[in-house]
Structures are given as C-alpha cells and as structure tokens.
Write an enzyme that holds these catalytic residues in place. Structure first.
Site, PDB file in Angstrom:
ATOM      1  N   GLY A  89      -2.645   2.779  -0.583  1.00 35.08           N
ATOM      2  CA  GLY A  89      -2.667   3.563  -1.816  1.00 35.08           C
ATOM      3  C   GLY A  89      -3.868   3.235  -2.688  1.00 35.08           C
ATOM      4  O   GLY A  89      -4.243   4.003  -3.565  1.00 35.08           O
ATOM      5  N   ARG A  90      -4.425   2.070  -2.467  1.00 38.90           N
ATOM      6  CA  ARG A  90      -5.624   1.707  -3.226  1.00 38.90           C
ATOM      7  C   ARG A  90      -6.550   0.866  -2.362  1.00 38.90           C
ATOM      8  O   ARG A  90      -7.305   0.040  -2.855  1.00 38.90           O
ATOM      9  CB  ARG A  90      -5.260   0.967  -4.499  1.00 38.90           C
ATOM     10  CG  ARG A  90      -4.458  -0.292  -4.280  1.00 38.90           C
ATOM     11  CD  ARG A  90      -4.496  -1.108  -5.533  1.00 38.90           C
ATOM     12  NE  ARG A  90      -3.645  -2.280  -5.395  1.00 38.90           N
ATOM     13  CZ  ARG A  90      -3.640  -3.257  -6.269  1.00 38.90           C
ATOM     14  NH1 ARG A  90      -4.418  -3.210  -7.323  1.00 38.90           N
ATOM     15  NH2 ARG A  90      -2.864  -4.283  -6.105  1.00 38.90           N
ATOM     16  N   LYS A 110     -10.223  -2.981  -1.539  1.00 32.85           N
ATOM     17  CA  LYS A 110      -8.966  -2.887  -2.294  1.00 32.85           C
ATOM     18  C   LYS A 110      -9.351  -2.535  -3.729  1.00 32.85           C
ATOM     19  O   LYS A 110     -10.206  -3.207  -4.312  1.00 32.85           O
ATOM     20  CB  LYS A 110      -8.256  -4.237  -2.230  1.00 32.85           C
ATOM     21  CG  LYS A 110      -6.893  -4.278  -2.874  1.00 32.85           C
ATOM     22  CD  LYS A 110      -6.175  -5.548  -2.419  1.00 32.85           C
ATOM     23  CE  LYS A 110      -4.879  -5.765  -3.156  1.00 32.85           C
ATOM     24  NZ  LYS A 110      -4.219  -6.998  -2.683  1.00 32.85           N
ATOM     25  N   ARG A 173     -12.146  -7.087   1.423  1.00 33.77           N
ATOM     26  CA  ARG A 173     -11.243  -8.004   2.126  1.00 33.77           C
ATOM     27  C   ARG A 173     -11.536  -7.987   3.622  1.00 33.77           C
ATOM     28  O   ARG A 173     -11.778  -6.930   4.202  1.00 33.77           O
ATOM     29  CB  ARG A 173      -9.812  -7.539   1.860  1.00 33.77           C
ATOM     30  CG  ARG A 173      -8.747  -8.299   2.596  1.00 33.77           C
ATOM     31  CD  ARG A 173      -7.395  -8.098   1.949  1.00 33.77           C
ATOM     32  NE  ARG A 173      -6.774  -6.834   2.333  1.00 33.77           N
ATOM     33  CZ  ARG A 173      -5.619  -6.395   1.839  1.00 33.77           C
ATOM     34  NH1 ARG A 173      -4.971  -7.096   0.920  1.00 33.77           N
ATOM     35  NH2 ARG A 173      -5.112  -5.253   2.234  1.00 33.77           N
ATOM     36  N   ASP A 249       5.812  -4.446   4.728  1.00 33.19           N
ATOM     37  CA  ASP A 249       4.441  -3.928   4.735  1.00 33.19           C
ATOM     38  C   ASP A 249       3.438  -5.015   4.363  1.00 33.19           C
ATOM     39  O   ASP A 249       2.230  -4.794   4.445  1.00 33.19           O
ATOM     40  CB  ASP A 249       4.304  -2.731   3.779  1.00 33.19           C
ATOM     41  CG  ASP A 249       4.809  -3.038   2.382  1.00 33.19           C
ATOM     42  OD1 ASP A 249       5.965  -3.490   2.265  1.00 33.19           O
ATOM     43  OD2 ASP A 249       4.062  -2.848   1.421  1.00 33.19           O
ATOM     44  N   ASN A 250       3.935  -6.167   3.954  1.00 30.85           N
ATOM     45  CA  ASN A 250       3.037  -7.264   3.619  1.00 30.85           C
ATOM     46  C   ASN A 250       3.143  -8.398   4.634  1.00 30.85           C
ATOM     47  O   ASN A 250       2.770  -9.528   4.339  1.00 30.85           O
ATOM     48  CB  ASN A 250       3.341  -7.793   2.217  1.00 30.85           C
ATOM     49  CG  ASN A 250       2.994  -6.772   1.139  1.00 30.85           C
ATOM     50  OD1 ASN A 250       2.139  -5.906   1.355  1.00 30.85           O
ATOM     51  ND2 ASN A 250       3.648  -6.850  -0.001  1.00 30.85           N
ATOM     52  N   ASP A 259      -2.046  -9.995   1.140  1.00 28.25           N
ATOM     53  CA  ASP A 259      -1.543  -9.439  -0.101  1.00 28.25           C
ATOM     54  C   ASP A 259      -1.189 -10.509  -1.129  1.00 28.25           C
ATOM     55  O   ASP A 259      -0.039 -10.865  -1.331  1.00 28.25           O
ATOM     56  CB  ASP A 259      -0.345  -8.520   0.163  1.00 28.25           C
ATOM     57  CG  ASP A 259      -0.629  -7.160  -0.422  1.00 28.25           C
ATOM     58  OD1 ASP A 259      -1.311  -7.122  -1.440  1.00 28.25           O
ATOM     59  OD2 ASP A 259      -0.184  -6.147   0.140  1.00 28.25           O
TER      60      ASP A 259
END
Ligand code: AMP
Ligand code: MG
Length: 501
Positions: A89-90, A110, A173, A249-250, A259
C-alpha cells in the site's frame, strides 16, 4: 548516471501476480541516510549514491535503467482476522540485484506513494519511523539476526499527516525477498491454484533451490520456512526483541525480520511485555511470539495444502493434512532447541551435555530476573563479569543483591563441569559471553531522543551516534556507556509504539 545491474525475476516470471506502479515525485528530496556498507555489499557505487543522483534515485524521482517498479499483492491475518487483500500500500519493489556473495536481493521503496493496494492510506511515510527502521534493523544485523535492511532514507520535502504533521520520507529497503505467508494466503483464498503454484515454485527457486522439482517440494518448503522461523524467533527472544505486529503479512518465507513498525526491545524482563498501542490483548507480547509464529505457519500450511493434493482424493487429503500437521507440531521443539542453543551461549556453556539441566538453569535465571524486574540485557552482560570473577555488578542490578546467590551457585556448578579445573576458563568464558550478550541494544528512550532530534530539529547527530553504538553492540566502551543505561521504569511503563506510521 547511476548504473544498477537489475535482474528482475519477480517482474519477469510472475506476470499477473503484481501491478506495475510508479513512485510519487518528491518535491524537495534530501538524503538523510545512506548505508554505504550495504551499498558496497550490493556492488553499488556508494560514492555516486551519496551524490545528487543517489538522492534522486532514493526519492523515487529518477528511476535507474532496468528498474521495474511494482506493487506486490498479498493477504494476511491481522490480529487473527483475515484480510483477503492487503498488498504493497505504500511500498514498491524496484527490482532485484545479485550481491557480491551471489545472493539475490530485492531493492524496494517504502513510503513512495499510493498504489492500487493503498486502501484508505496515503502511501507515505514519515522521517521518524523510517529512521527508526534504520536503527532497529541495523541493530538486528549487528546482533547477527536475519533482517531486511535499510539502504537509504530520503526526506521528501513533503508533510505527512498522522496524529500531527510530520516531515515525509522514503526508505529504501533491501530484502532476501518480500514473499510473506500472506502472499500464499492471497492466492489460496481466491482459489487461484495456478498462481499459487507459480509463486510457491518461485519461492522455492529463490530460497530453497535444492527442493526445485522434487515431488514433495511444497511440504518441504513449509518445513524449511518453519525451520527458519524457529531460528529467527529464538534469536529475537534471546535479545529481548518484540516485533509487535506479527501478522501473517509481516512474516517472511526467507526467515528475515521484516516490518519495523511497533517493534521495541524489552528492558526489565517480563514475558507479558507489549509496547504496541493497538495490541490490547497482548497477542504479540514478547513471550507469545513463538506461539504466534506457529499459528502463522499453520496458516502457511493451509495455504500450501491445495498444491499438495487434489481435493477430490479423500485419502490423499488426509495424508497431506497429517504431513503438514506434523511440521506444525514439531515447530515448538525446533524453537526450543534453537532457544536453548542461544541460551547456552549466553550462559557461557559450550557442551551440549544435559538439555533438561541447561534449560532449567536458563528458566530459573529468567524467573529470577522477572521476579526482581531486572533489566534483561544488563543482567546477561553482568553475568559475563561474574564469569570473569566479579559478581558484584550483577548483584547490584537486584534490589536485594543476595537474591541471585543461590542461582549463581548452580550456574557455577554447571560451568565447573565443563572446565574441569583448567586455569583461565573463567576469563575465556567471560570473553565468549561478551560476544553472545550485547552491551548496547536500541533502548526505547534513546531511539526516541535520536528520532525527535532528526524529525523535529533536523539534527541527525544523535541518530548517527546511536547508530554507531548499535553497530558495535558487544563493545563496552566509554562512548557507548550512555546507551547501555535502562530507561527509568516509569518511562518504560508508559512507552507506546505505533503501526503503519
Ligand atoms: P503493516 O501492518 O505496517 O505491515 O501494514 C499493513 C498494510 O497496510 C499493508 O498492506 C501496508 O501496505 C498498508 N499500509 C500501511 N500504512 C499505509 C499508508 N500510509 N498508506 C497506504 N497503505 C498503508
Ligand atoms: Mg507489513
């Protein structure tokens, strides 16, 4: 013009599994941080990256030749509830490079703006949280813990709105990959078995190439990913790290920590420690992390099952379920073994003599730290002094200094069994322990000081000083002494961290 030798397998091999997407333009980019050691490791020209071309690149304003920015899609269980579609999303994957050791690494942004997966979010990130990711990630790296790493942070010159106005930033990243448990859940939940197989075969090629083409490769992928997580979580626990948002998701397939949102390091030892403002139930508390890892791996197992069997064959389904269940049920033993291996090193023990005895010794130590609310990091470090012959610095950490004596006697007995009276064994043990027990961790109050100076006053010197100490976490020097001091208990008690900031 900067040259980066991209080789973008995700973009090339998985069409239909992502959305191509361009980063937003940054109005007034300024390079705040460049990880030159990592740039060198990636075979990039760190001198060029430190100049105007690097700033334009890390801001997302000038895309280097060969970059194919894309947003990956994934799903995820967030605090136990399933979100069928999350995705970058970002964030954007810029491309992949082969590093100097021949390892494939993702380079990703990110905070680079909105994507089709932004939902209600602005796609942006702020300077403070991105520099936080640098500090904690580099600390983890220096502690020998697998992690995604920050290559650069650029201030965009924009303001981002959160609970106030903050200077905007883009983090670059680097990761072994960005494949997550949630990546598999996305395709499994939609019943898109072809894409699920494509991404699973891609993951195998990337992380477990020896399994490629083997008949039981999906089960083996689960086993490999679980093994990596067992090692990873044990390492977290042995340094007092709390991830804070272990949603599926992390959690990576590679076994890297990813994350750095609401993560933080524990100070006084207490397994129920939680810092995240939204973790009301303590789901992601320090002590719950191994259980949650197993829970997440069970979700990965479910997602992989359709690749292992044809649904219509009842007997085959039962067999596959039994096979994945066996992996999930074995995870606690793998974790316990990895934890004990780390604890032995921290205790200064070398021989794998008696698991029960060593494990009880470690448990009794931790119970003591908890009972007396002793700082986890300092206690281990001062135990090394005790190995060298001076137990007083350790005793001084306890309100009742004699409280540790009975345990010390047990520990000395375990050490003596290994040493069989050899002279200098204590000093050698102390030296080993000082390589296994860090002196400096990213203490929350020091992290906050560094980030406030950078974000509010544009003063990066506290950030750089803290980063330097974190990059040499085992060195007990006068310069790093200030970073080894715990926060006052009332500060820690009120400390809160935030997601998605
Ligand atoms: P996280 O818990 O930080 O891993 O984020 C969960 C999801 O929210 C991911 O899909 C992120 O891409 C998305 N997300 C977080 N912050 C933002 C933001 N500011 N704008 C858009 N998406 C976001
Ligand atoms: Mg995430």
């Amino acid at each position: 013009m900067l040259q980066i030798a991209f080789d973008n397998t995700y973009a090339r091999e998985l069409p239909g599994l992502y959305t191509a997407c361009k980063p937003a333009l940054a109005p007034a980019p300024r390079l705040l941080y460049l990880n030159t050691a990592l740039a060198d490791e990636l075979g990039l020209d760190s001198t060029a990256l430190a100049g105007a071309d690097g700033t334009a690149l890390f801001a997302g304003n000038t895309l280097p030749a060969g970059a194919e920015p894309l947003a990956q899609v994934y799903a995820g269980h967030q605090f136990g509830g399933f979100s069928p579609q999350l995705g970058d999303g970002r964030a954007l994957l810029l491309g992949e490079v082969i590093d100097r050791r021949g390892q494939r690494r993702d380079i990703a942004f990110k905070g680079s703006g909105r994507t089709p997966y932004s939902r209600g979010g602005d796609g942006k990130a702020a300077v403070g949280p991105m520099l936080r990711e640098v500090l904690i990630g580099e600390a983890m790296q220096a502690l020998g813990i697998p992690t995604t790493r920050a290559l650069a942070v650029v201030a965009t010159g924009e303001t981002v709105r959160r609970e106030g106005n903050f200077p905007g930033a883009v983090l670059t990243r680097v990761a072994a990959s960005h494949l997550r448990v949630g990546t598999f859940q996305f395709f499994a939940a939609r019943g898109d078995i072809d894409k699920l197989r494509q991404v699973a075969d891609y993951a195998i090629q990337r992380h477990d190439p020896a399994l490629a083409g083997t008949p039981e490769r999906y089960l083996a992928l689960l086993r490999a990913a679980a093994g990596r997580q067992a090692q990873l979580i044990a390492q977290w626990v042995n340094v007092g790290f709390i991830h804070g948002v272990m949603n599926t998701d992390n959690m990576t397939i590679s076994g890297e920590t990813i994350d750095y949102g609401p993560c933080a390091f524990m100070e006084a030892y207490d397994p129920s420690t939680v810092f995240s403002s939204i973790d009301h139930g303590g789901r992601y508390s320090y002590g719950n992390q191994p259980k949650i890892a197993r829970w997440n791996l069970a979700r990965l197992a479910e997602a992989l099952l359709p690749l292992m069997v044809d649904n219509d064959d009842e007997a085959a389904v039962q067999l596959a379920v039994a096979q994945v269940t066996e992996v999930i049920d074995t995870f606690p033993a793998w974790y316990a073994s990895a934890l004990l291996q780390g604890q032995r090193a921290k205790l200064g023990l070398q021989h794998e003599a008696d698991n029960n005895e060593d494990s009880s010794l470690a448990d009794a130590w931790l119970a003591l730290l908890q009972q007396h609310a002793v700082d986890f990091t300092l206690a281990w470090r001062r135990l090394a002094d005790a190995a060298a012959g001076d137990a007083n610095p350790l005793r001084a950490l306890f309100a009742e200094p004699t409280a540790v004596n009975p345990w010390l006697a047990q520990w000395r007995a375990s050490c003596a069994k290994e040493d069989s009276g050899s002279p200098g064994a204590g000093q050698a043990r102390a030296q080993r322990m000082r390589r296994a027990n860090p002196w400096v961790i990213p203490r929350n109050h020091q992290v906050e000081v560094a980030l406030a100076a950078a974000s509010e006053h544009n003063d990066l010197s506290p950030f750089h000083a803290l980063l330097a100490a974190l990059q040499a976490p085992y060195d007990e020097t006068p310069a790093s002494a200030v970073y080894a001091v715990p926060a006052p208990a009332q500060v820690t008690a009120g400390y809160q961290t935030f997601c998605g900031t």
